[in-house]
Design a protein around this motif. Structure first.
Motif, mmCIF file in Angstrom:
data_model
loop_
_atom_site.group_PDB
_atom_site.id
_atom_site.type_symbol
_atom_site.label_atom_id
_atom_site.label_comp_id
_atom_site.label_asym_id
_atom_site.label_seq_id
_atom_site.Cartn_x
_atom_site.Cartn_y
_atom_site.Cartn_z
ATOM 1 N N ARG A 30 0.859 -1.081 0.006
ATOM 2 C CA ARG A 30 0.191 -0.004 0.015
ATOM 3 C C ARG A 30 0.955 1.289 -0.134
ATOM 4 N NH1 ARG A 30 -2.923 -2.863 -1.395
ATOM 5 N NH2 ARG A 30 -5.073 -3.753 -0.661
ATOM 6 N N GLY A 31 0.757 2.138 -0.904
ATOM 7 C CA GLY A 31 1.230 3.448 -1.027
ATOM 8 C C GLY A 31 2.818 3.253 -1.029
ATOM 9 N N LEU A 32 3.220 2.522 -1.875
ATOM 10 C CA LEU A 32 4.708 2.417 -1.864
ATOM 11 C C LEU A 32 5.325 3.547 -2.788
ATOM 12 C CD1 LEU A 32 5.614 -1.240 -2.695
ATOM 13 C CD2 LEU A 32 5.583 -0.246 -0.548
ATOM 14 N N VAL A 33 6.436 4.038 -2.082
ATOM 15 C CA VAL A 33 6.912 5.320 -2.710
ATOM 16 C C VAL A 33 8.549 5.196 -2.661
ATOM 17 C CG1 VAL A 33 7.509 7.866 -2.269
ATOM 18 C CG2 VAL A 33 5.197 7.080 -1.859
ATOM 19 N N LYS A 34 9.113 5.421 -3.881
ATOM 20 C CA LYS A 34 10.653 5.396 -3.741
ATOM 21 C C LYS A 34 11.262 6.554 -4.877
ATOM 22 C CE LYS A 34 14.856 4.441 -3.502
ATOM 23 N NZ LYS A 34 15.696 4.754 -2.339
ATOM 24 N N THR A 35 11.795 7.301 -4.169
ATOM 25 C CA THR A 35 12.437 8.256 -5.136
ATOM 26 C C THR A 35 13.880 8.136 -5.229
ATOM 27 O OG1 THR A 35 12.626 10.021 -3.396
ATOM 28 C CG2 THR A 35 10.545 10.082 -4.783
ATOM 29 N N TYR A 36 14.546 8.629 -6.282
ATOM 30 C CA TYR A 36 16.079 8.531 -6.548
ATOM 31 C C TYR A 36 16.232 10.127 -6.817
ATOM 32 C CZ TYR A 36 15.517 3.538 -7.314
ATOM 33 O OH TYR A 36 15.349 2.356 -7.228
ATOM 34 N N GLY A 37 16.496 10.734 -5.702
ATOM 35 C CA GLY A 37 16.651 12.234 -6.029
ATOM 36 C C GLY A 37 15.447 12.840 -6.354
ATOM 37 N N LYS A 38 15.537 13.497 -7.499
ATOM 38 C CA LYS A 38 14.167 14.133 -8.087
ATOM 39 C C LYS A 38 13.316 13.122 -9.136
ATOM 40 C CE LYS A 38 15.883 18.930 -8.597
ATOM 41 N NZ LYS A 38 16.304 20.020 -9.337
ATOM 42 N N VAL A 39 13.969 11.926 -9.282
ATOM 43 C CA VAL A 39 13.349 10.863 -10.248
ATOM 44 C C VAL A 39 12.550 10.188 -9.131
ATOM 45 C CG1 VAL A 39 13.754 9.051 -11.648
ATOM 46 C CG2 VAL A 39 15.302 10.966 -11.903
ATOM 47 N N ILE A 40 11.262 10.221 -9.789
ATOM 48 C CA ILE A 40 10.288 9.164 -8.715
ATOM 49 C C ILE A 40 10.207 7.786 -9.617
ATOM 50 C CG2 ILE A 40 7.843 9.105 -8.382
ATOM 51 C CD1 ILE A 40 7.579 12.211 -8.670
ATOM 52 N N GLY A 41 10.707 7.020 -8.828
ATOM 53 C CA GLY A 41 10.606 5.400 -9.173
ATOM 54 C C GLY A 41 9.157 4.897 -9.045
ATOM 55 N N LEU A 42 8.814 4.952 -7.757
ATOM 56 C CA LEU A 42 7.414 4.454 -7.328
ATOM 57 C C LEU A 42 6.464 5.671 -6.696
ATOM 58 C CD1 LEU A 42 8.334 1.312 -5.808
ATOM 59 C CD2 LEU A 42 7.537 1.213 -7.965
ATOM 60 N N PRO A 101 11.759 1.089 0.579
ATOM 61 C CA PRO A 101 10.724 2.257 0.169
ATOM 62 C C PRO A 101 10.846 3.466 1.046
ATOM 63 C CG PRO A 101 9.707 0.225 0.538
ATOM 64 C CD PRO A 101 10.847 -0.112 0.773
ATOM 65 N N ASP A 102 10.750 4.460 0.521
ATOM 66 C CA ASP A 102 10.681 5.818 1.295
ATOM 67 C C ASP A 102 9.392 5.893 2.320
ATOM 68 O OD1 ASP A 102 13.043 6.536 -0.044
ATOM 69 O OD2 ASP A 102 11.895 7.499 -1.479
ATOM 70 N N ALA A 103 8.218 5.361 1.414
ATOM 71 C CA ALA A 103 6.961 5.264 2.295
ATOM 72 C C ALA A 103 6.152 4.106 1.885
ATOM 73 C CB ALA A 103 6.422 6.671 2.151
#
Ligand SMILES: Nc1ncnc2c1ncn2[C@@H]1O[C@H](COP(=O)(O)OP(=O)(O)O)[C@@H](O)[C@H]1O
Ligand SMILES: [Mg+2]
Length: 101
Positions: A15-27, A63-65
């Motif tokens: 649920r709500g997986l977020v992953k960023t690489y700097g400014k790039v949004i992966g998830l 994941p970040d979130a």
């Protein structure tokens, strides 16, 4: 005979997986339900985030979130071995695994 979908519980839930690489949004807030016995194909453009999603589900990326649940229980994989210990293995499509083949 398997139970009707309405009473079956997902083996793996995200649920709500977020992953960023700097400014790039992966998830960007990904939800996934994987049911027992299900083969789930994830299809998308190059760079859509498929690999990042698999890595987030298998401990290769933290994941970040977002939340992961395995058989309904919250899990947090910090490394692939954590996922492996929980019964999740990853087979990567990469020539680097066996260059001679
Ligand atoms: N380790 C990384 N460092 C920086 N950017 C990354 C990294 N891994 C993936 N990305 C970026 O995240 C996005 C999703 O990539 P990826 O999950 O590999 O997509 P797919 O597997 O669907 O082709 C892309 O924009 C990609 O460039
Ligand atoms: Mg990929």
């Amino acid at each position: 005979m398997s139970a009707p979908t309405s009473v079956r519980q997902p083996v793996l839930q995200a649920r709500g997986l977020v992953k960023t690489y700097g400014k790039v949004i992966g998830l960007d807030g990904v939800d996934v339900d994987l049911y027992p016995g299900e083969v789930l194909a994830v299809i998308g453009d190059n760079g859509a985030g498929k690999s990042t999603l698999i890595k987030a589900l298998t401990g290769a990326v933290v994941p970040d979130a977002g939340e992961l649940r395995l058989d309904g229980h919250p899990v947090s994989f910090k490394r692939p071995q954590d996922a492996r210990d929980a019964g999740i293995e990853t087979v990567y499509q990469t020539l680097a695994v066996a260059p001679a083949l």
